[in-house]
Design a protein around this motif. Structure first.
Motif, PDB file in Angstrom:
ATOM      1  N   GLY A 234      30.144  19.199  74.621  1.00  0.00           N
ATOM      2  CA  GLY A 234      31.290  18.889  75.468  1.00  0.00           C
ATOM      3  C   GLY A 234      32.534  18.593  74.646  1.00  0.00           C
ATOM      4  O   GLY A 234      33.644  19.010  75.010  1.00  0.00           O
ATOM      5  N   ALA A 235      32.380  17.878  73.529  1.00  0.00           N
ATOM      6  CA  ALA A 235      33.521  17.573  72.665  1.00  0.00           C
ATOM      7  C   ALA A 235      34.103  18.846  72.059  1.00  0.00           C
ATOM      8  O   ALA A 235      35.323  19.013  71.989  1.00  0.00           O
ATOM      9  CB  ALA A 235      33.090  16.610  71.558  1.00  0.00           C
ATOM     10  N   VAL A 236      33.221  19.758  71.628  1.00  0.00           N
ATOM     11  CA  VAL A 236      33.686  21.031  71.061  1.00  0.00           C
ATOM     12  C   VAL A 236      34.455  21.827  72.114  1.00  0.00           C
ATOM     13  O   VAL A 236      35.528  22.380  71.845  1.00  0.00           O
ATOM     14  CB  VAL A 236      32.502  21.846  70.524  1.00  0.00           C
ATOM     15  CG1 VAL A 236      32.954  23.241  70.099  1.00  0.00           C
ATOM     16  CG2 VAL A 236      31.854  21.131  69.342  1.00  0.00           C
ATOM     17  N   LEU A 237      33.917  21.874  73.335  1.00  0.00           N
ATOM     18  CA  LEU A 237      34.616  22.574  74.416  1.00  0.00           C
ATOM     19  C   LEU A 237      35.953  21.900  74.736  1.00  0.00           C
ATOM     20  O   LEU A 237      36.944  22.577  75.035  1.00  0.00           O
ATOM     21  CB  LEU A 237      33.751  22.615  75.674  1.00  0.00           C
ATOM     22  CG  LEU A 237      32.611  23.630  75.687  1.00  0.00           C
ATOM     23  CD1 LEU A 237      31.837  23.544  77.001  1.00  0.00           C
ATOM     24  CD2 LEU A 237      33.143  25.045  75.490  1.00  0.00           C
ATOM     25  N   GLY A 238      35.990  20.566  74.682  1.00  0.00           N
ATOM     26  CA  GLY A 238      37.235  19.853  74.919  1.00  0.00           C
ATOM     27  C   GLY A 238      38.302  20.232  73.911  1.00  0.00           C
ATOM     28  O   GLY A 238      39.471  20.432  74.266  1.00  0.00           O
ATOM     29  N   VAL A 239      37.923  20.349  72.642  1.00  0.00           N
ATOM     30  CA  VAL A 239      38.870  20.767  71.601  1.00  0.00           C
ATOM     31  C   VAL A 239      39.325  22.203  71.845  1.00  0.00           C
ATOM     32  O   VAL A 239      40.506  22.541  71.680  1.00  0.00           O
ATOM     33  CB  VAL A 239      38.229  20.627  70.206  1.00  0.00           C
ATOM     34  CG1 VAL A 239      39.146  21.203  69.132  1.00  0.00           C
ATOM     35  CG2 VAL A 239      37.923  19.167  69.900  1.00  0.00           C
ATOM     36  N   VAL A 240      38.397  23.075  72.260  1.00  0.00           N
ATOM     37  CA  VAL A 240      38.755  24.463  72.579  1.00  0.00           C
ATOM     38  C   VAL A 240      39.751  24.506  73.733  1.00  0.00           C
ATOM     39  O   VAL A 240      40.732  25.265  73.699  1.00  0.00           O
ATOM     40  CB  VAL A 240      37.489  25.281  72.920  1.00  0.00           C
ATOM     41  CG1 VAL A 240      37.870  26.666  73.445  1.00  0.00           C
ATOM     42  CG2 VAL A 240      36.605  25.416  71.695  1.00  0.00           C
ATOM     43  N   PHE A 241      39.535  23.676  74.759  1.00  0.00           N
ATOM     44  CA  PHE A 241      40.475  23.598  75.884  1.00  0.00           C
ATOM     45  C   PHE A 241      41.865  23.201  75.387  1.00  0.00           C
ATOM     46  O   PHE A 241      42.880  23.770  75.817  1.00  0.00           O
ATOM     47  CB  PHE A 241      39.993  22.576  76.916  1.00  0.00           C
ATOM     48  CG  PHE A 241      38.792  23.019  77.709  1.00  0.00           C
ATOM     49  CD1 PHE A 241      38.419  24.357  77.738  1.00  0.00           C
ATOM     50  CD2 PHE A 241      38.031  22.099  78.410  1.00  0.00           C
ATOM     51  CE1 PHE A 241      37.308  24.766  78.468  1.00  0.00           C
ATOM     52  CE2 PHE A 241      36.927  22.497  79.143  1.00  0.00           C
ATOM     53  CZ  PHE A 241      36.563  23.835  79.165  1.00  0.00           C
ATOM     54  N   LEU A 242      41.913  22.213  74.490  1.00  0.00           N
ATOM     55  CA  LEU A 242      43.210  21.767  73.969  1.00  0.00           C
ATOM     56  C   LEU A 242      43.908  22.886  73.188  1.00  0.00           C
ATOM     57  O   LEU A 242      45.119  23.095  73.325  1.00  0.00           O
ATOM     58  CB  LEU A 242      43.017  20.553  73.062  1.00  0.00           C
ATOM     59  CG  LEU A 242      42.754  19.207  73.741  1.00  0.00           C
ATOM     60  CD1 LEU A 242      42.526  18.123  72.696  1.00  0.00           C
ATOM     61  CD2 LEU A 242      43.911  18.812  74.648  1.00  0.00           C
ATOM     62  N   LEU A 243      43.145  23.594  72.373  1.00  0.00           N
ATOM     63  CA  LEU A 243      43.733  24.693  71.589  1.00  0.00           C
ATOM     64  C   LEU A 243      44.249  25.803  72.496  1.00  0.00           C
ATOM     65  O   LEU A 243      45.340  26.342  72.279  1.00  0.00           O
ATOM     66  CB  LEU A 243      42.698  25.244  70.608  1.00  0.00           C
ATOM     67  CG  LEU A 243      42.347  24.347  69.417  1.00  0.00           C
ATOM     68  CD1 LEU A 243      41.185  24.931  68.624  1.00  0.00           C
ATOM     69  CD2 LEU A 243      43.564  24.159  68.509  1.00  0.00           C
ATOM     70  N   LEU A 244      43.471  26.139  73.532  1.00  0.00           N
ATOM     71  CA  LEU A 244      43.910  27.183  74.467  1.00  0.00           C
ATOM     72  C   LEU A 244      45.158  26.742  75.225  1.00  0.00           C
ATOM     73  O   LEU A 244      46.076  27.544  75.458  1.00  0.00           O
ATOM     74  CB  LEU A 244      42.781  27.519  75.445  1.00  0.00           C
ATOM     75  CG  LEU A 244      41.562  28.228  74.847  1.00  0.00           C
ATOM     76  CD1 LEU A 244      40.490  28.426  75.914  1.00  0.00           C
ATOM     77  CD2 LEU A 244      41.960  29.574  74.239  1.00  0.00           C
ATOM     78  N   THR A 245      45.205  25.467  75.621  1.00  0.00           N
ATOM     79  CA  THR A 245      46.383  24.940  76.311  1.00  0.00           C
ATOM     80  C   THR A 245      47.599  24.979  75.402  1.00  0.00           C
ATOM     81  O   THR A 245      48.710  25.321  75.827  1.00  0.00           O
ATOM     82  CB  THR A 245      46.126  23.502  76.782  1.00  0.00           C
ATOM     83  OG1 THR A 245      44.989  23.479  77.642  1.00  0.00           O
ATOM     84  CG2 THR A 245      47.328  22.955  77.536  1.00  0.00           C
ATOM     85  N   LYS A 246      47.396  24.639  74.136  1.00  0.00           N
ATOM     86  CA  LYS A 246      48.495  24.679  73.171  1.00  0.00           C
ATOM     87  C   LYS A 246      49.039  26.098  73.017  1.00  0.00           C
ATOM     88  O   LYS A 246      50.249  26.324  73.083  1.00  0.00           O
ATOM     89  CB  LYS A 246      48.015  24.161  71.818  1.00  0.00           C
ATOM     90  CG  LYS A 246      49.040  24.329  70.696  1.00  0.00           C
ATOM     91  CD  LYS A 246      48.426  24.131  69.347  1.00  0.00           C
ATOM     92  CE  LYS A 246      49.419  24.402  68.230  1.00  0.00           C
ATOM     93  NZ  LYS A 246      50.038  25.731  68.269  1.00  0.00           N
ATOM     94  N   LEU A 247      48.133  27.072  72.833  1.00  0.00           N
ATOM     95  CA  LEU A 247      48.560  28.446  72.573  1.00  0.00           C
ATOM     96  C   LEU A 247      49.170  29.105  73.803  1.00  0.00           C
ATOM     97  O   LEU A 247      50.136  29.865  73.696  1.00  0.00           O
ATOM     98  CB  LEU A 247      47.367  29.274  72.081  1.00  0.00           C
ATOM     99  CG  LEU A 247      46.779  28.844  70.725  1.00  0.00           C
ATOM    100  CD1 LEU A 247      45.522  29.636  70.418  1.00  0.00           C
ATOM    101  CD2 LEU A 247      47.795  29.020  69.614  1.00  0.00           C
ATOM    102  N   SER A 248      48.625  28.809  74.985  1.00  0.00           N
ATOM    103  CA  SER A 248      49.073  29.506  76.194  1.00  0.00           C
ATOM    104  C   SER A 248      50.232  28.819  76.908  1.00  0.00           C
ATOM    105  O   SER A 248      50.969  29.469  77.657  1.00  0.00           O
ATOM    106  CB  SER A 248      47.900  29.649  77.170  1.00  0.00           C
ATOM    107  OG  SER A 248      47.427  28.368  77.582  1.00  0.00           O
TER     108      SER A 248
END
Length: 297
Positions: A234-248
């Motif tokens: 879940g923590a790894v997915l949370g970081v992925v969500f943050l990165l996707l939000t940052k890029l998009s």
């Protein structure tokens, strides 16, 4: 053999309750993503404060008579005010801006609104003394000292406006933290329920292991590790969500002109390690407490 058994039991438990495991992982991911967003908001607000406070000024607007008749601040009233400000120990610099200069700046700011420019002329804008302070947090002393002085129309503190803007950002940050807390409670309940269901479905084999001499820790460790593994994912997915939000999204909004950009490194460090540590710690504590309360034998 023992490590292999524990690992196989963890995999079996996660697969056996796959729907609850997925729900637990996604809830944890959303909760940690919101927490990470709040942490990034804190860093962004701190950088904005540092950038804006370095440029913040107190504007001493002058009365119409001075604005209209003293273009270079050479007359006694205007020059006396400027000298007084320059001699103030809390003032770093003083710049005089006459009506024409104020109007030029006004036109640059509102260049995209020609209707407003047509309605506004230089005579509508006062001349002013732009005062840069050594410590912007001590602007109240300057405001009190020069408000109502001869020749002074009003004293504006840019920091007051910035404080209102930062209060809005702080509110958004607090909302993110509150939402993260709510989602965290949901994640904790899912972790507890998942462990209970997993322990119930394997109660027979756990009972047999206890009868042949297995310790409580040995039989309960797989359940605890299930929670930790799910929390880590879940923590790894949370970081992925943050990165996707940052890029998009964030990269198009935070261009660096007004809002400082959030870099990928800021997401990966220190936010990502914090989210991972929080997830593992909470999952482990929740799993341990659940086992102590509901799996006694």
């Amino acid at each position: 053999m023992r490590a292999s058994f524990v690992f196989s039991e963890v995999v079996t438990g996660l697969r056996r309750n796959v729907t609850m495991t997925i729900a637990m992982i996604l809830t944890t991911a959303v909760s940690l993503a919101m927490l990470g967003g709040g942490l990034l908001a804190v860093r962004t607000i701190d950088k904005m404060k540092a950038n804006f406070l370095a440029e913040v000024e107190v504007s001493v607007s002058l009365v119409d008579d001075v604005s209209a008749n003293d273009k270079n601040c050479t007359q006694a009233l205007c020059n006396g005010l400027r000298q007084s400000l320059q001699n103030n120990p809390g003032v770093e610099s003083v710049v005089y801006e006459n009506r024409d200069q104020a109007y030029d700046r006004f036109k640059k700011i509102f260049a995209s609104q020609p209707e407003l420019l047509e309605l506004t002329g230089p005579e509508a804008l006062p001349a002013s003394l732009q005062v840069k302070l050594k410590d912007p947090d001590r602007s109240d002393a300057i405001i009190k000292q020069y408000t109502g002085q001869p020749g002074v129309k009003k004293v504006d503190d840019q920091k007051k406006f910035l404080d209102r803007v930062f209060n809005v950002f702080n509110g958004v940050r607090n909302i993110a933290f509150v939402m993260a807390l709510i989602m965290a409670v949901a994640a904790l309940l899912l972790i507890a329920n998942t462990i209970q269901v997993s322990a119930f479905t394997r109660r027979t084999e756990v009972g047999i292991m206890r009868l042949v001499g297995a310790t409580r820790w040995y039989t309960q460790l797989p359940f605890l590790l299930e929670a930790v593994v799910a929390g880590t994912v879940g923590a790894v997915l949370g970081v992925v969500f943050l990165l996707l939000t940052k890029l998009s999204f964030l990269d198009t909004v935070f261009t660096g002109e007004v809002f400082p950009q959030i870099t990928t490194l800021e997401v990966l460090f220190p936010v990502a390690p914090i989210l991972l540590a929080v997830s593992v710690l909470i999952s482990a504590i929740t799993g341990y407490v659940t086992l102590r309360l509901y799996v006694r034998h």
